[in-house]
Design an enzyme around this catalytic site. Sequence first.
Site, PDB file in Angstrom:
ATOM      1  CB  SER A 102      31.774  45.301  40.517  1.00 57.67           C
ATOM      2  OG  SER A 102      31.854  46.348  41.464  1.00 57.67           O
TER       3      SER A 102
ATOM      4  NE  ARG B 100      27.014  45.754  35.581  1.00 60.35           N
ATOM      5  CZ  ARG B 100      27.424  46.724  36.391  1.00 60.35           C
ATOM      6  NH1 ARG B 100      28.428  46.510  37.232  1.00 60.35           N
ATOM      7  NH2 ARG B 100      26.848  47.911  36.372  1.00 60.35           N
TER       8      ARG B 100
ATOM      9  CD  GLU C  55      41.755  39.738  44.250  1.00 62.27           C
ATOM     10  OE1 GLU C  55      42.684  39.638  45.080  1.00 62.27           O
ATOM     11  OE2 GLU C  55      41.050  40.761  44.130  1.00 62.27           O
TER      12      GLU C  55
ATOM     13  CG  PHE D 232      42.032  41.958  40.729  1.00 55.71           C
ATOM     14  CD1 PHE D 232      43.260  42.583  40.864  1.00 55.71           C
ATOM     15  CD2 PHE D 232      40.888  42.714  40.927  1.00 55.71           C
ATOM     16  CE1 PHE D 232      43.351  43.933  41.195  1.00 55.71           C
ATOM     17  CE2 PHE D 232      40.962  44.062  41.257  1.00 55.71           C
ATOM     18  CZ  PHE D 232      42.197  44.667  41.395  1.00 55.71           C
TER      19      PHE D 232
ATOM     20  NE  ARG E 193      32.831  45.992  35.655  1.00 63.12           N
ATOM     21  CZ  ARG E 193      32.354  46.924  36.466  1.00 63.12           C
ATOM     22  NH1 ARG E 193      31.323  46.656  37.241  1.00 63.12           N
ATOM     23  NH2 ARG E 193      32.897  48.128  36.522  1.00 63.12           N
TER      24      ARG E 193
END
Length: 326
Positions: free
Chosen positions: A43, A16, A64, A89, A173
């Site tokens: 996140s 990430r 979303e 999502f 991530r």
Amino acid sequence: MVKLLKEFRASHKEMRQAYCDALIEAAKKDERIAMVNCDLCSSMGLKPFAAEFPERSVNVGIEEANGCSMAGGMSVAGMIPFFNTFAVFATRRVYDQIFMSCAYPKLNVKIIGGDAGVSATNNGGTHMPFEDMGIMRVMPGVTVLEPSDPVMMTSLTKTLAETYGVQYMRFTRKKTLQIYEEGSEFEIGKAVTLREGKDAVVFACGLMVAEALEAADMLAKEGIEAAVIDMFTIKPVDRECIIRYAKETGAVVTAENHQVIGGLGSAVAEVLAENCQVPLERVGVKDEFGEVGPQDYLMERFKLTAPNIAEAVKKVIKKKKKQDWR
């Protein structure tokens, strides 16, 4: 140019972080680039982008569908939106919005999904995407990617920023094994050969690339030579690469952090069925939902480890030997 590290090692940078750093650099060069997130800025590692470009950062909250449709509207207005949230999502929850607001009108929207497959860990089955690549593959005109390390993430983020279209990129991530030298660049649709081998070939993506390399080392101790290919583009898949190695080895294994239905395994199977009908074994989740647990446990639970890949290679070689598939 792609360069491999002489010795693979744990990356010093989370995926990430590599993504955010690359997105910031792209945004410095192109003022059209904007970031949409769904209350997951921390996140997804995007706080530095929001701090650098507050006027180009939108947090829609836990909405979303709204965020995805907004990204489509931003594209219509001439911007280049990166829509960010967890992979479940980013795909399953907003599938119709992607179809109607992004893909159908052929807009320029980047859909970024974090926590691919078992890397969702303690968020559990509801948050564990094993079907996202499959459902995105069937949507017309959508590119599907899964980078295997931070170096590739950096390169692909830059490419997405510069390439028109709807693209979906899923990723783990946090930290992964670093496979490539800094500065390596990758072309969408062109697989990377990590290891040559004459007995079988393993096509892998994402975190399964490191497992495939370990499996190849294990097999080499038994005198089995397995080629390993980083198939980071699931759509459009590198058909020429698949056909070449299928013909050269006569035995194919796929490895993915995803259902074997619909993802990389299905993409490779389709190419083989139409062009080179050799034995195939698919390593991946076998029609199951996810569950809560640490990543190491989940990889064992769903048989996504190097020993599972090695076992699949031996099995497919036995199939090859039963009759002349070539």
